[in-house]
Motif scaffolding. Structure first.
Motif, PDB file in Angstrom:
ATOM      1  N   PHE A  11       0.852  -1.193   0.000  1.00 22.48           N
ATOM      2  CA  PHE A  11       0.000   0.000   0.000  1.00 22.48           C
ATOM      3  C   PHE A  11       0.884   1.237   0.000  1.00 22.48           C
ATOM      4  CE2 PHE A  11      -1.860  -3.478   2.462  1.00 22.48           C
ATOM      5  CZ  PHE A  11      -3.001  -3.739   1.696  1.00 22.48           C
ATOM      6  N   PRO A  12       0.331   2.413  -0.337  1.00 24.80           N
ATOM      7  CA  PRO A  12       1.156   3.629  -0.398  1.00 24.80           C
ATOM      8  C   PRO A  12       1.847   3.926   0.933  1.00 24.80           C
ATOM      9  CG  PRO A  12      -0.973   4.000  -1.458  1.00 24.80           C
ATOM     10  CD  PRO A  12      -1.058   2.659  -0.803  1.00 24.80           C
ATOM     11  N   ARG A  13       3.124   4.266   0.832  1.00 30.50           N
ATOM     12  CA  ARG A  13       3.900   4.603   2.029  1.00 30.50           C
ATOM     13  C   ARG A  13       3.569   6.033   2.435  1.00 30.50           C
ATOM     14  NH1 ARG A  13       8.838   6.364   4.352  1.00 30.50           N
ATOM     15  NH2 ARG A  13       9.950   4.714   5.482  1.00 30.50           N
ATOM     16  N   PRO A  14       3.184   6.250   3.699  1.00 29.52           N
ATOM     17  CA  PRO A  14       2.740   7.597   4.097  1.00 29.52           C
ATOM     18  C   PRO A  14       3.887   8.569   4.339  1.00 29.52           C
ATOM     19  CG  PRO A  14       2.605   6.106   5.963  1.00 29.52           C
ATOM     20  CD  PRO A  14       3.010   5.270   4.778  1.00 29.52           C
ATOM     21  N   ASP A  15       3.576   9.851   4.207  1.00 31.78           N
ATOM     22  CA  ASP A  15       4.489  10.918   4.602  1.00 31.78           C
ATOM     23  C   ASP A  15       4.300  11.266   6.072  1.00 31.78           C
ATOM     24  OD1 ASP A  15       5.688  11.810   1.931  1.00 31.78           O
ATOM     25  OD2 ASP A  15       3.542  11.812   1.509  1.00 31.78           O
ATOM     26  N   TYR A  16       3.066  11.133   6.555  1.00 33.25           N
ATOM     27  CA  TYR A  16       2.747  11.394   7.954  1.00 33.25           C
ATOM     28  C   TYR A  16       1.773  10.321   8.438  1.00 33.25           C
ATOM     29  CZ  TYR A  16       4.457  16.174   7.041  1.00 33.25           C
ATOM     30  OH  TYR A  16       5.208  17.267   6.693  1.00 33.25           O
ATOM     31  N   ILE A  17       1.831  10.055   9.751  1.00 35.14           N
ATOM     32  CA  ILE A  17       0.933   9.075  10.367  1.00 35.14           C
ATOM     33  C   ILE A  17       0.235   9.734  11.546  1.00 35.14           C
ATOM     34  CG2 ILE A  17       0.759   6.817  11.481  1.00 35.14           C
ATOM     35  CD1 ILE A  17       3.424   6.090  10.103  1.00 35.14           C
ATOM     36  N   LEU A  18      -1.089   9.642  11.576  1.00 33.69           N
ATOM     37  CA  LEU A  18      -1.888  10.266  12.629  1.00 33.69           C
ATOM     38  C   LEU A  18      -2.725   9.221  13.366  1.00 33.69           C
ATOM     39  CD1 LEU A  18      -3.313  13.453  10.850  1.00 33.69           C
ATOM     40  CD2 LEU A  18      -1.221  13.242  12.215  1.00 33.69           C
ATOM     41  N   GLY A  19      -2.965   9.495  14.622  1.00 30.46           N
ATOM     42  CA  GLY A  19      -3.864   8.671  15.416  1.00 30.46           C
ATOM     43  C   GLY A  19      -4.384   9.488  16.580  1.00 30.46           C
ATOM     44  N   LEU A  20      -5.398   8.981  17.227  1.00 33.66           N
ATOM     45  CA  LEU A  20      -5.880   9.596  18.458  1.00 33.66           C
ATOM     46  C   LEU A  20      -6.193   8.501  19.454  1.00 33.66           C
ATOM     47  CD1 LEU A  20      -9.135   9.006  18.398  1.00 33.66           C
ATOM     48  CD2 LEU A  20      -9.251  11.120  17.109  1.00 33.66           C
TER      49      LEU A  20
END
Length: 446
Positions: A187-196
């Protein structure tokens, strides 16, 4: 004032960055309000039907269904029951948003009309009660709400979003399993990763952030202390593993107090000790279970090695042969400390404030709880990650706690009961705004 001049001022206001930001936030708020009835139904279904770590079959199927309906291309069974949804919308950055899906083996005692009454089997086949006592049902609901908002706002952003439902967070296994199964190659490799993450100490409608270290490393340690058992009336003829275990419990506390700098966070907790079967029998062995917490890798490794050294030393002092030295088994061999990238966190905080107002965004201290979210960014090259806290406590209960000092039910409590509506709406508003702003960030994709 001349009319043409007034028109110019209005046009400048409409097309100014601040107006545009407010306009996007308003659109997100409208969508959050519109979607909430469906999200409420989803949340209550999830809350009433929790599944334990590595057993998230029905939960993952529901997440996959919801992401498909939001327009995502969905792949199931990634790293176990992991779900990956991808939505592409032209050229631009790639942002990954993660929600964890597993519940806990806790019998719910909230008394809610949608409380879990589930008894299920864990991955060892043991019957267990199950409860979403850590807010993962909130996390999933926010993920789906954000997915719907992003799909409806495609005219406001360009790039790629990857939304994942992660299994087995409570066993700090799921992130690694998804990475191992090709999360960034398939899958596409992210530039940023977010979570809460749901907070049991912030009022619903507010969020909290913590730059740099926010959550700790965790290692689970199993120790078997061996001895030479016998009759309780003749202890001098035995080598008592219960007494050795008592020495051990005392000695390992000096790892924190005498081996670790006071400026370095470190926790060594013995959560379980079992040995013996009768009043007058000295057993052959005692079993202990420990949890270790730290931020730095140096402290983590020193704590583990010190436990092994202390165990060996006590066995030698007791005159036990090497074959009966304590057995020390370390679970979760790698560290999981969450380091919120400061630059990314600063950007996210701006988005949070523009989404719900500056007064509703608080800087909070780091804690010694653990999460495997940070593992998603610990790849080569590293990917910046940011996880923020989502308030879930009813305002009146929060006010009462502040006034009286009464302890609020914490995460992992059988009494933890998030307030769904303001919590989920706030999560959708903040996460959607953060994703859109990051996709619009002027720096080039690496």
């Amino acid at each position: 004032m001349k009319i043409p001049s007034l028109i110019c001022i209005i046009l400048l206001s409409v097309f100014s960055p601040n107006f545009a930001q407010k306009d996007i936030s308003s659109q997100i708020s409208v969508i959050a309000e519109k979607e909430y009835p469906r999200l409420d139904e989803l949340y209550k279904y999830l809350h009433a039907n929790p599944e334990l770590s590595n057993m998230e079959k029905n939960t993952s199927a529901r997440v996959a269904k919801e992401l498909r309906e939001a327009g995502f291309e969905v792949t199931e069974n990634v790293g176990g029951y992991g779900v990956v949804g991808v939505l592409k919308n032209g050229e631009g950055k790639t942002i990954l948003v993660r929600a964890d899906m597993d519940g806990l083996p806790i019998k719910e005692e909230t008394g809610l009309p949608y409380a879990s009454k589930i008894t299920t089997k864990d991955d060892k086949g043991t019957d267990q009660p199950a409860m979403h006592a850590c807010g993962h049902d909130i996390h999933i609901s926010v993920l789906i709400g954000t997915a719907r908002a992003m799909s409806q706002l495609k005219n406001q952003w360009k790039g790629t979003i990857v939304f994942i439902g992660q299994p087995a967070e409570e066993k700090v296994q799921g992130a690694y399993a998804m990475l191992k199964d090709g999360l960034y190659t398939r899958f596409p490799r992210p530039d940023y990763i977010l979570g809460l993450h749901a907070s049991a100490s912030l009022p619903a409608g507010k969020v909290g952030y913590c730059p740099e270290y926010a959550l700790a490393n965790v290692n689970s340690v199993n120790i078997t202390v061996y001895g030479e058992g016998g009759h309780g009336a003749y202890p001098h003829t035995t080598k008592d593993p219960i007494v050795l275990s008592a020495y051990l419990i005392t000695q390992i506390q000096t790892i924190v107090s005498r081996q670790t700098s006071p400026l370095e966070p470190c926790v060594v907790t013995v959560g379980s000790i079992h040995g013996g079967s009768k009043h007058n029998i000295i057993p052959n062995e005692v079993k202990l279970q420990l949890t270790l917490r730290s931020y730095s890798e140096k402290v983590r490794q020193n704590t583990i090695e010190s436990i092994k050294q202390i165990c060996k030393g006590l066995a030698i002092a007791a005159g036990l042969p090497e074959s009966k030295f304590p057995k020390v088994e370390i679970e979760n061999e790698t560290g999981f400390a969450l380091y919120n990238n400061p630059e990314l966190t600063e950007k996210v905080v701006k988005s949070l404030k523009s989404a719900i107002g500056e007064n509703n965004v608080e800087k909070v201290p780091p804690v010694m709880a653990a999460e495997d979210f940070g593992e998603l960014g610990k790849v080569e090259p590293p990917i910046p990650v940011c996880l923020y806290w989502l308030g879930t406590v009813a305002q009146e209960k929060y006010n009462e706690s502040q006034a009286t000092g009464l302890q609020l039910p914490p995460l992992h409590s059988s009494l933890y009961a998030p307030l769904p509506e303001p919590s989920i709406k706030t999560g959708v508003k903040t996460m959607t705004k953060a994703v859109i702003d990051l996709l619009a960030d002027g720096s080039k994709k690496k």
